[in-house]
Design an enzyme around this catalytic site. Structure first.
Site, PDB file in Angstrom:
ATOM      1  N   TYR A   1       0.409  -2.601  13.437  1.00  0.00           N
ATOM      2  CA  TYR A   1      -0.557  -1.842  12.671  1.00  0.00           C
ATOM      3  C   TYR A   1      -1.717  -0.766  13.482  1.00  0.00           C
ATOM      4  O   TYR A   1      -2.367  -1.148  14.400  1.00  0.00           O
ATOM      5  CB  TYR A   1      -1.595  -2.828  11.932  1.00  0.00           C
ATOM      6  CG  TYR A   1      -2.620  -2.309  10.879  1.00  0.00           C
ATOM      7  CD1 TYR A   1      -1.876  -1.617   9.692  1.00  0.00           C
ATOM      8  CD2 TYR A   1      -3.931  -2.289  11.191  1.00  0.00           C
ATOM      9  CE1 TYR A   1      -2.764  -1.310   8.856  1.00  0.00           C
ATOM     10  CE2 TYR A   1      -4.621  -1.544  10.127  1.00  0.00           C
ATOM     11  CZ  TYR A   1      -4.045  -1.179   8.992  1.00  0.00           C
ATOM     12  OH  TYR A   1      -4.871  -0.615   8.030  1.00  0.00           O
TER      13      TYR A   1
ATOM     14  N   ASP B   1      -2.703  -3.005   3.133  1.00  0.00           N
ATOM     15  CA  ASP B   1      -3.553  -3.231   4.726  1.00  0.00           C
ATOM     16  C   ASP B   1      -4.465  -4.255   4.844  1.00  0.00           C
ATOM     17  O   ASP B   1      -5.260  -4.332   3.798  1.00  0.00           O
ATOM     18  CB  ASP B   1      -3.830  -1.596   4.979  1.00  0.00           C
ATOM     19  CG  ASP B   1      -2.659  -0.784   5.259  1.00  0.00           C
ATOM     20  OD1 ASP B   1      -1.609  -1.362   5.139  1.00  0.00           O
ATOM     21  OD2 ASP B   1      -3.175   0.236   5.685  1.00  0.00           O
TER      22      ASP B   1
ATOM     23  N   GLU C   1       1.141  -1.079   0.302  1.00  0.00           N
ATOM     24  CA  GLU C   1       0.055  -0.110  -0.038  1.00  0.00           C
ATOM     25  C   GLU C   1       0.899   1.082   0.025  1.00  0.00           C
ATOM     26  O   GLU C   1       0.349   2.235  -0.535  1.00  0.00           O
ATOM     27  CB  GLU C   1      -1.063   0.081   1.059  1.00  0.00           C
ATOM     28  CG  GLU C   1      -1.944   0.969   1.288  1.00  0.00           C
ATOM     29  CD  GLU C   1      -3.295   0.605   1.975  1.00  0.00           C
ATOM     30  OE1 GLU C   1      -3.972   1.695   2.433  1.00  0.00           O
ATOM     31  OE2 GLU C   1      -3.370  -0.626   2.058  1.00  0.00           O
TER      32      GLU C   1
END
Length: 724
Positions: A310, A105, A9
């Site tokens: 994350y 993601d 990403e």
């Protein structure tokens, strides 16, 4: 020899994956190795087409053209990142690329980023999915050993695309209808409008609140203060006459007897681990940061430093397969500030977190935000990154440090026929609170004397206390995030099932979008800040009068999320959902068309727009005052004043920068004024010979080479070149 194309990403994540996979050869928008080619998006490279890209007639906003209902929806490359899209597209067309590995993601939006790129590029190669929660070397290696089939995530993509298309249909049509009807820049949407409505509802509660005076009685002794308790158990009365009568009755009493001493052992577990919203709330509370500030800082800790997992997670729990990694994570943060606490944990053997931390059922896409297994290097972090990292590390250490234990003590004093009480606590084990030291929130920690039942105490005097009930507090960014996460109190009259669903699906917006939604409300001037408190503007209040009723309630989002979850699970078709959404958009446009309500600009200034000649409007932006043209087609803006990080030398509050060009001047509420030129000379003299933190950070970042030829880098280079 055939290769796999890995689509990440962001460039920073692509670089980490490429390093682990041995892809060291630089290509146009990619890094290549023996078995893999790693490329990247820059967030979204592809987006939905604007109305005028379906038909040029939509460039002019006209009521008769509404509603606009594309069938099918078109995708277009984002202009600023077209170069990178073309680089990815060329790689997808290469004959030696046998498959695509989506490494965006791991979530609904990440799936959309990748699938839209593949769709627009007309790629038809087999797809696999990398699903990981951190970008450490170990997580990447484990992820590539356990790649998933792309088909497992097709329904997730359908749900993501349905959400995007529904937002387009409802947002574009309702916004255009309101804007054309009232010739004002009026924006609406299924998340931003209910959020605005919650702020307005809180203001209504404050406005209509009527304070009530209440009274209490205290007995003053040499051993402390005892508070009166009524027979009902309440410690106050709203009847002043009752309080005065009681005070008169007690006037001649000079001694009391301890009737009861109650000691109750208590245990308080450590706070739960952070999800994004909880971390944003905590950073606002401690540092005054905006939600966006926290997210950007956290993103740096995740991408640049590999120090945390994350960021965009809505879970406060960990999965059972992570238990074996916890010792390594504690070792990775065994740094000077935390060494003592971690040594105490590891001394007991294999680290075990408190009950409830590990819970597979409460983790969906991603687990809580915790440190990674990679050793953190604090010297490379900015001041903001260190402060945020400290919050995350201490919260992580706390769940291994045992409960905070104390003995709650209540002493009851009898005086005449009335009872008074004093409360305190005796700490038996600091537990997790020792991790925070002076940062721990102070509660009623006073220690009472060792009272015994039947003991007599001399009473010096009785006094009457007085207070007033308080209205609910205004929202700040921290409390607004909490209300967006759990808007149940603003859903009066809705079904319990719908309220429960909205709670289960995370409330209004997602952890990833809430910061942007709040920023959008500020940037469209429907809310403004006064200090840390958020207020609606006249424009915002009028907008709520004009929008269709359904768009104001969080219930709409609850209903959507119920259906999107059903799509992701394969229980509802996307086509059926979109049929409902187009019907909703048609009703919204009809309601606006039929409305007889008016919008009035009440912030018109005498200054004329330099572009179109119409009067300008004065608005309060998030960082200061601005003048904006009232004509939506013109869109001219200019800054009047800006709140800066420069501090007043007298009162140390933030200074406001006013004016334009050479005549700009710093002003402060205390009356201090200083020309910008004088300020810069003073600062240059003060800082002579010093190296700033920013210079240090720039130097440290130069040590890490970024991927070359990114479209973003090219755009920045062009932009900076244009300014020369």
């Amino acid at each position: 020899m055939s290769k796999s194309l890995v689509l990440a990403e962001k460039p920073s994540v692509a670089r980490d994956i490429a390093r682990v996979l041995g892809c060291n050869d630089k290509r146009n928008g990619a890094l290549e190795g023996k078995d893999y080619v790693v490329t990247w998006a820059l967030g979204h490279l592809v987006t939905q087409a604007d109305p005028e890209q379906y038909d040029p007639k939509y460039k002019d906003w006209k009521m008769e053209d509404l509603p606009i209902l594309p069938e099918p929806f078109k995708l277009v490359p984002i202009r600023q990142t077209t170069k990178q899209f073309n680089a990815v597209k060329a790689l997808l067309k290469r004959g030696d690329i046998r498959e695509v590995i989506i490494a965006t993601d791991a979530g609904r939006e990440g799936e959309l980023v990748a699938r839209w790129i593949l769709e627009k590029a007309k790629a038809n190669k087999p797809v696999k999915r990398l699903w990981i929660s951190s970008v450490t070397d170990k997580a990447i290696k484990d992820g590539f050993r356990n790649l998933k089939g792309g088909r497992e995530y097709e329904k997730l993509f359908e749900a993501a695309e349905a959400r995007a298309e529904a937002d387009w249909v409802v947002g574009i049509n309702a916004t255009r209808a309101l804007t054309v009807k009232h010739n004002a820049q009026l924006s609406t949407g299924r998340v931003q409008t209910p959020t605005l409505a919650m702020i307005a509802e809180r203001e209504r509660q404050i406005r209509e609140f009527r304070p009530r005076s209440f009274y209490g009685i205290e007995a003053l002794t040499d051993s402390g203060r005892f508070k009166w308790t009524a027979k009902s158990g309440d410690g106050r009365t709203f009847d002043k006459g009752e309080a005065e009568g009681l005070l008169g009755k007690l006037e001649n009493i000079r001694e009391g007897v301890i009737q009861e001493v109650k000691r109750t052992p208590k245990s308080q577990p450590a706070p739960q681990l952070f999800d994004l919203t909880e971390l944003q709330k905590e950073a606002h509370k401690r540092f005054g940061w905006s939600a966006k500030e926290t997210l950007n800082t956290l993103q740096g800790l995740y991408e640049s430093h590999k120090a945390v997992t994350y960021p965009r997670t809505d879970s406060k729990h960990l999965t059972s397969d992570m238990a074996s990694t916890l010792k390594d994570r504690l070792e990775a943060v065994r740094l000077a500030p935390y060494r003592k606490d971690i040594a105490a944990i590891l001394k007991k053997g294999s680290p075990k977190p408190q009950k409830g931390v590990i819970d597979d059922a409460k983790v969906s896409d991603h687990h809580a935000i915790i440190p990674t297994e990679e050793p953190a290097i604090l010297e490379r972090m900015s001041d903001s990154e260190k402060r945020l990292f400290d919050l995350i590390v201490k919260r992580f250490i706390a769940v291994f440090s045992g409960p905070y234990k104390y003995e709650a003590v209540t002493a009851v004093l009898g005086a005449g026929s009335e009872r008074f009480h004093a409360k305190g606590r005796t700490i038996t084990d600091e537990g997790w609170r020792a991790v925070y030291g002076l940062d721990a929130e102070e509660e009623d920690d006073k220690t009472l004397p060792p009272f015994e039942k039947g003991e007599k105490l001399a009473i010096r005097a009785f006094t009457m206390t007085e207070g007033q009930t308080k209205p609910p507090a205004r929202f700040n960014e921290g409390t607004l995030l909490a209300a967006m996460e759990n808007p149940a109190q603003f859903m009066a009259g809705e079904s319990k099932e719908l309220i429960r669903t909205l709670g289960e699906t995370g409330g209004l917006g997602t952890v990833a979008t809430r910061a942007d939604i709040i920023d959008k409300l500020f940037n469209s001037f429907v809310i403004e800040k006064k200090g840390n408190d958020i207020f609606t503007t006249s424009k915002g209040r009028q907008l709520l009068e004009l929008v269709p009723e359904d768009l104001k309630s969080p219930a709409l989002t609850g209903e959507w999320e119920q259906k999107l979850t059903e799509i992701a699970k394969g229980r509802l078709s996307k086509k059926e959902f979109m049929k409902e959404m187009t019907g909703f958009a048609k009703r919204a446009v009809s309601e606006v068309k039929a409305s007889e309500k008016k919008f009035k600009h009440d912030n018109v200034t005498g200054k004329m727009c330099p572009d179109c000649g119409k009067p300008m409007l004065e608005v309060n932006g998030k960082r200061g005052k601005m003048l904006v043209c009232q004509d939506r087609e013109c869109g001219h803006r200019q800054r009047v004043s800006q709140l800066t990080n420069a501090r007043c030398p007298n009162c140390h509050k933030k200074l406001e920068l006013r004016g334009e060009g050479e005549g700009r001047i710093f002003t402060c509420r205390c009356g201090y004024r200083e020309k910008l030129s004088s300020f810069e000379k003073r600062k240059a003299k003060t800082n002579k010979g010093k190296v700033s933190k920013r210079d240090v950070q720039k130097y440290m970042k130069k040590q890490d080479e970024e991927p070359v030829n990114t479209a973003l880098a090219d755009q920045l280079k062009k932009l900076l070149g244009d300014q020369d």
